[in-house]
Enzyme design. Structure first.
Site, short mmCIF file in Angstrom:
data_model
loop_
_atom_site.label_atom_id
_atom_site.label_comp_id
_atom_site.label_asym_id
_atom_site.label_seq_id
_atom_site.Cartn_x
_atom_site.Cartn_y
_atom_site.Cartn_z
N HIS A 52 -13.48 83.70 89.57
CA HIS A 52 -14.85 83.20 89.47
C HIS A 52 -15.06 82.52 88.12
O HIS A 52 -14.80 83.11 87.06
CB HIS A 52 -15.85 84.34 89.67
N GLU A 77 -16.68 83.88 84.74
CA GLU A 77 -16.19 85.18 84.25
C GLU A 77 -15.07 84.97 83.23
O GLU A 77 -13.93 85.38 83.39
CB GLU A 77 -15.75 86.03 85.45
N HIS A 125 -12.30 90.82 87.10
CA HIS A 125 -13.59 90.14 87.25
C HIS A 125 -14.55 90.66 86.19
O HIS A 125 -14.25 91.59 85.44
CB HIS A 125 -14.19 90.43 88.63
N GLU A 168 -13.94 95.26 87.46
CA GLU A 168 -15.13 94.54 87.00
C GLU A 168 -15.35 94.96 85.55
O GLU A 168 -15.68 96.10 85.25
CB GLU A 168 -16.34 94.90 87.85
#
Length: 420
Positions: free
Chosen positions: A157, A160, A291, A364
């Site tokens: 992404h 990020e 991420h 994450e």
């Protein structure tokens, strides 16, 4: 003055920079400059110049040109990737982050400094023709040894950016620590380590256009209707678009694409993973997909709320959970099944596990709230927040030979093969 330079690159897969017929972007009424990628020969240069555009420089197959909007459209119709040049990097306050060129330069320096244990290879090209670097680290790096393999990938992404820093941290950790840190040395000697530092360079560069953030998530592939971008982490080929965990809307942040692996970037990593099947057995045993943000450790499946499902039995679920909790003890993240966050379909970790038997996790990273920076935490946190995942990243590699050891059932490594 026109400058020409040729730089050697080790490439695993030959790819065409124009993987699909691009739709025309909305060019501003200016004369440029633009960057045209895939200009690899005299014939290519002549085709570009034949539109009336002025070729200002060429380096490594990328031409900087001055062109009218109509000329730019002609160049695009010829099959080249064309976009406006960008002179700004990260906003000044965040200059500690690496943009694409800076990332490549750091990887080149590391490969030169540690040639015996590190190779800089390539997955191929992104939609806009940027190289997707692939790093291999092992004690006999030029040799394909019969050792467990680990995959770390980052930046599916675009916004990020901290994940690129995480990948660069891992490169430094494994190279600079080799021969000095016994734990790292043992792993480099007994594993083959693969790092993909930037899965979405086109989106990442676009996100910085004008020296400010654009909150861009997807890649930069035209998808129709004047829209651009596929969510790479909804474009993988297991349970693609199955379960309301992605969107069919072209404008959506989670647009999954018209079909699985329609994005060049997911195709490239898929092809590499499949290339690591030797004698029908996948050599990559474990993986982390980095991420931001939320400080979570996630494991399959994302497409269903059920803790067990096809290809994911009780012992396997317990192994994922035990590993996730082991990682969390060192980095302080919250460990949970991916769907506990929300349903996702077409994700990389579901594909890696269900089709390849790879013990795959999503991390994450920092922060855990928008108030601490959200997708754009300050550069001052990079060192601490990447080092925070040191132990977890090493622990994953240590269990790559037999993940079932974490639940005391190592006999399953020989008697209960993972799904293929």
């Amino acid at each position: 003055m026109v400058s020409f330079a040729v730089v050697g690159v080790v490439t695993l897969f030959a790819v065409n920079p124009a993987d699909a017929s691009p739709a025309s972007p909305k060019y501003q009424q200016k004369s440029g400059p633009y960057v045209v990628r895939g200009v690899d020969s005299a014939a290519d240069r002549n085709r570009v110049g034949g539109t009336g555009a002025s070729i200002d420089s060429i380096e490594n197959g990328a031409a900087t040109v001055t062109a009218t909007p109509d000329e730019a459209r002609q160049i695009e119709r010829l099959g080249f990737s064309i976009s406006r040049t960008r002179t700004e990097g990260f906003p000044a306050a965040d200059s500690g982050y690496h943009d694409y060129a800076e990332m490549q330069a750091e990887l080149d320096r590391a490969a030169k400094a540690y040639p015996k244990i590190m190779q800089k290879l390539s997955l191929g090209k992104s939609y806009e023709g940027r190289d997707l670097p692939l790093i291999k680290i092992s004690d006999n790096v030029a040799k394909d040894e019969d050792e467990p393999e680990i995959l770390y990938d980052a930046h599916q992404h675009a916004r990020e950016h901290l994940t690129v820093e995480m990948a660069l941290y891992l490169v430094r950790m494994f190279t600079e620590g080799y021969g000095k840190d016994p734990r790292i040395t043992r792993l480099v000697d007994t594993r083959e380590i693969w790092i993909v530092p930037d899965m979405n360079p086109d989106g990442g560069e676009y996100d910085l256009t004008g020296g400010k953030y654009h909150d861009w998530r997807k890649n930069r592939q035209p998808v129709g209707g004047g829209y651009k971008g596929v969510d790479l982490n909804r474009n993988w080929g297991y349970k693609f678009a199955c379960c309301n965990g992605s969107s069919s809307s072209l404008s959506s942040e989670t647009y999954h694409g018209p079909q699985a692996f329609s994005a060049p970037e997911t195709q490239r990593l898929r092809d590499f993973v499949l290339s690591r099947r030797v004698g029908g057995v996948q050599q990559i045993k474990a993986a982390i997909d980095f991420h931001t943000y939320s400080e979570l450790i996630l494991w399959p499946y994302g497409y269903t709320m059920n803790t067990t499902a096809a290809g994911l039995g009780s012992d396997q679920q317990k192994t994922f959970s035990a590993l996730g909790h082991a990682f969390a003890r060192s980095n302080g993240y919250t460990p949970e099944q991916s769907s506990s966050l929300y349903i996702t379909d077409g994700s990389i970790i579901d594909w890696l596990w269900a089709t390849q038997g790879v013990w795959a996790f999503t991390f994450e990273m920092y922060p855990n709230s928008p108030s601490k920076g959200g997708f754009y935490p300050p550069a001052s946190v990079i060192d601490a927040q990447t080092a925070r995942n040191r132990d977890a990243s090493l622990t994953l590699a240590e269990y790559a030979d037999c993940a079932y050891r974490v639940i005391g059932k190592q006999q399953l490594c020989a008697t209960a093969p993972s799904p293929r």
